[in-house]
Enzyme design. Structure first.
Site, mmCIF file in Angstrom:
data_model
loop_
_atom_site.group_PDB
_atom_site.id
_atom_site.type_symbol
_atom_site.label_atom_id
_atom_site.label_comp_id
_atom_site.label_asym_id
_atom_site.label_seq_id
_atom_site.Cartn_x
_atom_site.Cartn_y
_atom_site.Cartn_z
ATOM 1 N N ARG A 1 28.177 40.021 38.529
ATOM 2 C CA ARG A 1 28.431 38.748 37.824
ATOM 3 C C ARG A 1 27.592 37.625 38.430
ATOM 4 N NH1 ARG A 1 34.859 39.086 38.094
ATOM 5 N NH2 ARG A 1 34.270 40.237 39.966
ATOM 6 N N SER B 1 40.073 51.041 53.653
ATOM 7 C CA SER B 1 41.400 50.647 53.153
ATOM 8 C C SER B 1 42.456 51.468 53.877
ATOM 9 C CB SER B 1 41.489 50.929 51.646
ATOM 10 O OG SER B 1 42.817 50.766 51.177
ATOM 11 N N TYR C 1 41.517 57.109 44.005
ATOM 12 C CA TYR C 1 41.152 55.916 44.788
ATOM 13 C C TYR C 1 41.287 56.247 46.273
ATOM 14 C CZ TYR C 1 41.088 51.325 46.923
ATOM 15 O OH TYR C 1 40.763 50.259 47.738
HETATM 16 P P1 NDP Z 1 37.765 42.280 43.878
HETATM 17 O O1 NDP Z 1 38.010 42.953 42.580
HETATM 18 O O2 NDP Z 1 38.205 40.871 44.020
HETATM 19 O O3 NDP Z 1 36.225 42.376 44.261
HETATM 20 C C1 NDP Z 1 35.492 43.553 44.038
HETATM 21 C C2 NDP Z 1 34.015 43.255 44.234
HETATM 22 O O4 NDP Z 1 33.268 44.483 44.067
HETATM 23 C C3 NDP Z 1 33.494 42.263 43.214
HETATM 24 O O5 NDP Z 1 32.669 41.317 43.855
HETATM 25 C C4 NDP Z 1 32.685 43.126 42.268
HETATM 26 O O6 NDP Z 1 31.571 42.392 41.775
HETATM 27 C C5 NDP Z 1 32.198 44.260 43.183
HETATM 28 N N1 NDP Z 1 31.910 45.441 42.387
HETATM 29 C C6 NDP Z 1 32.801 46.221 41.726
HETATM 30 N N2 NDP Z 1 32.173 47.165 41.020
HETATM 31 C C7 NDP Z 1 30.827 46.985 41.247
HETATM 32 C C8 NDP Z 1 29.661 47.634 40.791
HETATM 33 N N3 NDP Z 1 29.718 48.681 39.950
HETATM 34 N N4 NDP Z 1 28.458 47.194 41.214
HETATM 35 C C9 NDP Z 1 28.379 46.125 42.046
HETATM 36 N N5 NDP Z 1 29.453 45.469 42.517
HETATM 37 C C10 NDP Z 1 30.668 45.891 42.113
HETATM 38 O O7 NDP Z 1 38.481 43.198 44.981
HETATM 39 P P2 NDP Z 1 38.594 43.089 46.581
HETATM 40 O O8 NDP Z 1 37.901 41.908 47.095
HETATM 41 O O9 NDP Z 1 40.004 43.269 46.909
HETATM 42 O O10 NDP Z 1 37.835 44.431 46.990
HETATM 43 C C11 NDP Z 1 36.750 44.465 47.887
HETATM 44 C C12 NDP Z 1 36.831 45.746 48.686
HETATM 45 O O11 NDP Z 1 38.023 45.744 49.467
HETATM 46 C C13 NDP Z 1 36.862 47.015 47.845
HETATM 47 O O12 NDP Z 1 36.052 47.987 48.470
HETATM 48 C C14 NDP Z 1 38.325 47.428 47.914
HETATM 49 O O13 NDP Z 1 38.479 48.813 47.741
HETATM 50 C C15 NDP Z 1 38.671 46.977 49.305
HETATM 51 N N6 NDP Z 1 40.086 46.803 49.588
HETATM 52 C C16 NDP Z 1 40.840 45.911 48.874
HETATM 53 C C17 NDP Z 1 42.183 45.748 49.175
HETATM 54 C C18 NDP Z 1 43.086 44.862 48.397
HETATM 55 O O14 NDP Z 1 44.321 44.987 48.540
HETATM 56 N N7 NDP Z 1 42.574 43.931 47.615
HETATM 57 C C19 NDP Z 1 42.786 46.475 50.297
HETATM 58 C C20 NDP Z 1 41.910 47.396 50.952
HETATM 59 C C21 NDP Z 1 40.611 47.520 50.626
HETATM 60 P P3 NDP Z 1 31.100 42.383 40.231
HETATM 61 O O15 NDP Z 1 32.297 42.705 39.387
HETATM 62 O O16 NDP Z 1 30.553 41.010 40.038
HETATM 63 O O17 NDP Z 1 30.046 43.426 40.186
HETATM 64 C C1 8X3 Z 2 43.743 48.558 48.389
HETATM 65 C C2 8X3 Z 2 45.103 48.655 48.965
HETATM 66 O O1 8X3 Z 2 47.343 49.874 48.767
HETATM 67 O O2 8X3 Z 2 46.326 49.048 46.710
HETATM 68 O O3 8X3 Z 2 42.878 49.460 48.985
HETATM 69 O O4 8X3 Z 2 45.411 50.962 47.830
HETATM 70 S S1 8X3 Z 2 46.074 49.692 48.009
#
Ligand code: NDP
Ligand code: 8X3
Length: 247
Positions: free
Chosen positions: A34, A135, A148
């Site tokens: 984005r 995670s 996942y």
């Molecule tokens: P968000 O959905 O807020 O952010 C996800 C980010 O990943 C966005 O910036 C998105 O950018 C990018 N992304 C997703 N798909 C693609 C793609 N195909 N190509 C390029 N970029 C991509 O989620 P989070 O900030 O929570 O997640 C970030 C990381 O943290 C992930 O790896 C997630 O698994 C991990 N995580 C999250 C947790 C939670 O509870 N939120 C807990 C543990 C781990 P765009 O869409 O602009 O491409």
């Molecule tokens: C994101 C945390 O618990 O939704 O990785 O899998 S959980």
């Protein structure tokens, strides 16, 4: 301060980390699909942020993006492999194979493509570092988390493997493994169902993206001989993926 590349800088943990590190004076290569979101970062830190718009699933696009870095942003020292999401929360027997493809292609293969494309640059730096955002789902499996959790267990394995393979180079490799963080994560998982998504974070205090950004900044600011190899960070109310103390 050097140059840090953050994938998934358009939202959640990646975005908070980009703002946090830019405020500390780092230059940021901010990646995501984005563009308009990345432009907000550029607007806030015009001299410090270079946006790279690509889909991590597209290997050619990943390689082209990093080959296009201008000289003033090309000496990337730190890579934060953060881009990723969950898609769906279904038992396998009802699962959507398109969701499975998305999670394995983005969370696992995308992370590998980005890492492989940046390694020649990282290997030229004095004090390079890779931080993989895993995670708690990479440490334990929970019901309906199946694919996942598999993708995040793969990140855990890649984190260990990379650290072994890169040991001789001196590049630090580590992982930060968050528990529940309130971001767009659940909106994506539940395909825009905001009510269901916000329900994930109700009745307790989840982590904020800034909480994780601060931990990432701590890991990056350790002296060169200290590597945060594998760190789990949960909300106090969370004891495991399924045990959450709610009021
Ligand atoms: P968000 O959905 O807020 O952010 C996800 C980010 O990943 C966005 O910036 C998105 O950018 C990018 N992304 C997703 N798909 C693609 C793609 N195909 N190509 C390029 N970029 C991509 O989620 P989070 O900030 O929570 O997640 C970030 C990381 O943290 C992930 O790896 C997630 O698994 C991990 N995580 C999250 C947790 C939670 O509870 N939120 C807990 C543990 C781990 P765009 O869409 O602009 O491409
Ligand atoms: C994101 C945390 O618990 O939704 O990785 O899998 S959980």
């Amino acid at each position: 301060m050097g140059i840090i590349c953050i994938t998934g800088a358009s939202s959640g943990i990646g975005r908070a980390t980009a703002f946090h590190m830019a405020r500390l004076g780092w230059k940021i290569v901010a990646c995501g699909r984005r563009e308009e979101r990345l432009e907000e970062l550029v607007a806030a830190f015009p001299k410090q942020v270079h946006p790279l718009v690509f889909d991590v699933r597209d290997r050619a696009a990943v390689e082209a993006a990093f080959a296009s870095l201008p000289p003033e942003f090309s000496a990337v020292e730190v890579l934060i492999n953060n881009a990723g999401n969950a898609h769906g929360l279904d038992p396998i027997q009802e699962g959507n194979p398109d969701d499975w493809d998305a999670m394995m292609d983005i969370n696992v293969k995308g992370l590998l493509y980005v890492t492989r494309a940046l390694l020649p640059i990282l290997q030229q730096q004095e004090n390079a570092q890779i931080l993989n955002i895993g995670s708690t789902a990479g440490k334990e499996v929970y019901p309906k988390g199946n694919v996942y959790c598999a993708s995040k267990h793969a990140v855990d394995a890649i984190n260990q493997g990379l650290r072994m393979d890169l040991n001789e180079t001196g590049i630090r490799v580590g992982a930060i493994n968050p528990g529940l963080v309130e971001t767009e994560f659940s909106e994506v998982r539940f395909k825009g169902d905001s009510q269901r998504a916000s329900g994930v974070y109700q009745g307790y205090q989840p982590l904020t993206p800034e909480d994780i950004a601060e931990v990432i900044a701590f890991a990056i600011s350790r002296p060169a001989h200290v590597n945060i190899a594998d760190l789990v960070v949960m909300p106090t109310a969370q004891a495991s993926s399924t045990i959450i103390r709610k009021t």
